[in-house]
Scaffold this motif. Structure first.
Motif, PDB file in Angstrom:
ATOM      1  N   ARG A 239       0.833  -1.209   0.000  1.00 28.67           N
ATOM      2  CA  ARG A 239       0.000   0.000   0.000  1.00 28.67           C
ATOM      3  C   ARG A 239       0.867   1.259   0.000  1.00 28.67           C
ATOM      4  O   ARG A 239       0.598   2.216  -0.730  1.00 28.67           O
ATOM      5  CB  ARG A 239      -0.916   0.018   1.225  1.00 28.67           C
ATOM      6  CG  ARG A 239      -2.109  -0.913   1.156  1.00 28.67           C
ATOM      7  CD  ARG A 239      -3.141  -0.554   2.227  1.00 28.67           C
ATOM      8  NE  ARG A 239      -4.206  -1.541   2.261  1.00 28.67           N
ATOM      9  CZ  ARG A 239      -4.282  -2.548   3.126  1.00 28.67           C
ATOM     10  NH1 ARG A 239      -3.321  -2.693   4.038  1.00 28.67           N
ATOM     11  NH2 ARG A 239      -5.291  -3.396   3.094  1.00 28.67           N
ATOM     12  N   THR A 240       1.898   1.265   0.842  1.00 26.87           N
ATOM     13  CA  THR A 240       2.778   2.430   0.916  1.00 26.87           C
ATOM     14  C   THR A 240       3.494   2.653  -0.409  1.00 26.87           C
ATOM     15  O   THR A 240       3.591   3.784  -0.901  1.00 26.87           O
ATOM     16  CB  THR A 240       3.805   2.255   2.050  1.00 26.87           C
ATOM     17  OG1 THR A 240       3.115   1.998   3.278  1.00 26.87           O
ATOM     18  CG2 THR A 240       4.659   3.499   2.209  1.00 26.87           C
ATOM     19  N   GLY A 243       1.107   3.937  -3.034  1.00 19.98           N
ATOM     20  CA  GLY A 243       0.868   5.359  -2.839  1.00 19.98           C
ATOM     21  C   GLY A 243       2.010   6.201  -3.369  1.00 19.98           C
ATOM     22  O   GLY A 243       1.797   7.233  -4.017  1.00 19.98           O
ATOM     23  N   ALA A 244       3.243   5.761  -3.118  1.00 19.81           N
ATOM     24  CA  ALA A 244       4.406   6.494  -3.622  1.00 19.81           C
ATOM     25  C   ALA A 244       4.452   6.486  -5.147  1.00 19.81           C
ATOM     26  O   ALA A 244       4.949   7.428  -5.767  1.00 19.81           O
ATOM     27  CB  ALA A 244       5.683   5.883  -3.058  1.00 19.81           C
ATOM     28  N   GLY A 246       1.833   6.518  -7.035  1.00 19.17           N
ATOM     29  CA  GLY A 246       0.668   7.203  -7.581  1.00 19.17           C
ATOM     30  C   GLY A 246      -0.398   6.270  -8.111  1.00 19.17           C
ATOM     31  O   GLY A 246      -1.198   6.657  -8.964  1.00 19.17           O
ATOM     32  N   PRO A 248      -3.818   3.844  -7.583  1.00 15.27           N
ATOM     33  CA  PRO A 248      -4.948   3.608  -6.684  1.00 15.27           C
ATOM     34  C   PRO A 248      -4.676   2.328  -5.898  1.00 15.27           C
ATOM     35  O   PRO A 248      -4.177   1.346  -6.440  1.00 15.27           O
ATOM     36  CB  PRO A 248      -6.137   3.421  -7.633  1.00 15.27           C
ATOM     37  CG  PRO A 248      -5.692   3.981  -8.940  1.00 15.27           C
ATOM     38  CD  PRO A 248      -4.200   3.802  -8.989  1.00 15.27           C
ATOM     39  N   HIS A 249      -4.979   2.343  -4.615  1.00 16.44           N
ATOM     40  CA  HIS A 249      -4.680   1.180  -3.795  1.00 16.44           C
ATOM     41  C   HIS A 249      -5.571   1.199  -2.571  1.00 16.44           C
ATOM     42  O   HIS A 249      -6.295   2.166  -2.327  1.00 16.44           O
ATOM     43  CB  HIS A 249      -3.211   1.185  -3.342  1.00 16.44           C
ATOM     44  CG  HIS A 249      -2.865   2.364  -2.488  1.00 16.44           C
ATOM     45  ND1 HIS A 249      -2.700   3.628  -3.023  1.00 16.44           N
ATOM     46  CD2 HIS A 249      -2.682   2.502  -1.162  1.00 16.44           C
ATOM     47  CE1 HIS A 249      -2.414   4.472  -2.049  1.00 16.44           C
ATOM     48  NE2 HIS A 249      -2.403   3.819  -0.910  1.00 16.44           N
ATOM     49  N   GLY A 250      -5.515   0.119  -1.820  1.00 20.45           N
ATOM     50  CA  GLY A 250      -6.241   0.057  -0.571  1.00 20.45           C
ATOM     51  C   GLY A 250      -7.611  -0.562  -0.690  1.00 20.45           C
ATOM     52  O   GLY A 250      -8.332  -0.658   0.298  1.00 20.45           O
TER      53      GLY A 250
END
Length: 262
Positions: A239-240, A243-244, A246, A248-250
């Motif tokens: 997830r991290t 996010g880094a 760019g 979509p995640h989670g």
């Protein structure tokens, strides 16, 4: 076919040969033809001939295993090497073994894969903005490539990184071996790697110009069975990193249906 009756041409083609067709697809084809490391060639082909009893009806891939995922990936996952009865059997990274079961389940859990399992190269799995590769593309005896084999295979990773560079924004490296192999490859591909080189640690985060590099314990059976690496720990790193990058995640996995509950 080569002299063993398996896939690929005879000869000693390796990463120092001319680049051939442009693009990642061309690189993947050249990787699959590599015969640069005699010990690895002999082992991967012996495993493909003898097979494991559980897979006696399979036609093993028995060749170097290219990376898997889109050519415009924003996130790269770097492992160690294909498993003898996993990628060496199926022809896809982390496919057909328990390490892959853990990895692809986690990728699906955080919304980066279309399905939670990877069992065969034609199973319809898609990765969303993620590519999976390894610093050694052939299955090694005892899952342990030598430093020389790692170094011989490195130019393939360097070429892959150069092709991915326009879109690549983050990478997750699984395990200390992969970390030690990946840092010189990133440097050779044009990223500035700090000196002294950062040490591997689970949860490590290193900023390379325009790219975040993350360390994660490998998804080996030893780590997952003992709890050194839990699914939650793996999901957190992914997830991290997403996010880094760019991406979509989670997205959580759907809740179990009535028949799935304990």
């Amino acid at each position: 076919m080569d002299a063993t009756g398996l896939h690929g041409p005879a000869g000693s083609r390796g990463p120092a040969d001319p680049p051939g067709p442009a693009g990642l697809a061309g690189l993947d084809r050249r990787i699959a033809d590599c015969r640069a490391c005699p010990r690895l060639v002999a082992w991967r082909e012996e495993v493909a001939r003898t097979r494991r009893a559980a897979f006696a009806d399979w036609t093993y891939w028995g060749r170097p295993v290219p990376g898997f995922g889109p050519a415009d990936a924003r996130l790269l996952i770097v492992g160690l090497a294909p498993a003898a009865h996993g990628g060496n059997r199926t022809g896809r990274m982390f496919t057909g073994d328990r390490s892959g079961d853990v990895l692809y389940q986690a990728l699906h859990d955080v919304g980066l894969a279309s399905q939670p399992a990877s069992v065969a190269a034609d199973d319809g799995l898609e990765l969303y903005g993620v590519r999976v590769t390894a610093p050694v593309h052939c299955a090694p005896p005892a899952n342990k490539p030598t430093p020389g084999e790692r170094d011989t295979c490195r130019p393939w990773l360097v070429q892959e990184l150069r092709l991915l560079r326009p879109t690549l924004r983050a990478a997750v490296v699984l395990g200390a071996f992969g970390w030690q192999a990946a840092l010189p490859a990133f440097a050779a591909a044009g990223w500035t790697v700090p000196r002294p080189r950062p040490a591997f640690a689970h949860g490590a985060r290193v900023r390379l110009d325009g790219l975040d590099l993350f360390g994660c314990f490998h998804v080996s059976q030893r780590n997952t069975f003992t709890g050194r690496l839990t699914p939650a720990m793996l999901r957190e790193v992914l997830r991290t990193a997403a996010g880094a990058a760019g991406l979509p995640h989670g997205t959580p996995a759907p809740p179990p249906g009535p028949t799935d509950r304990p």
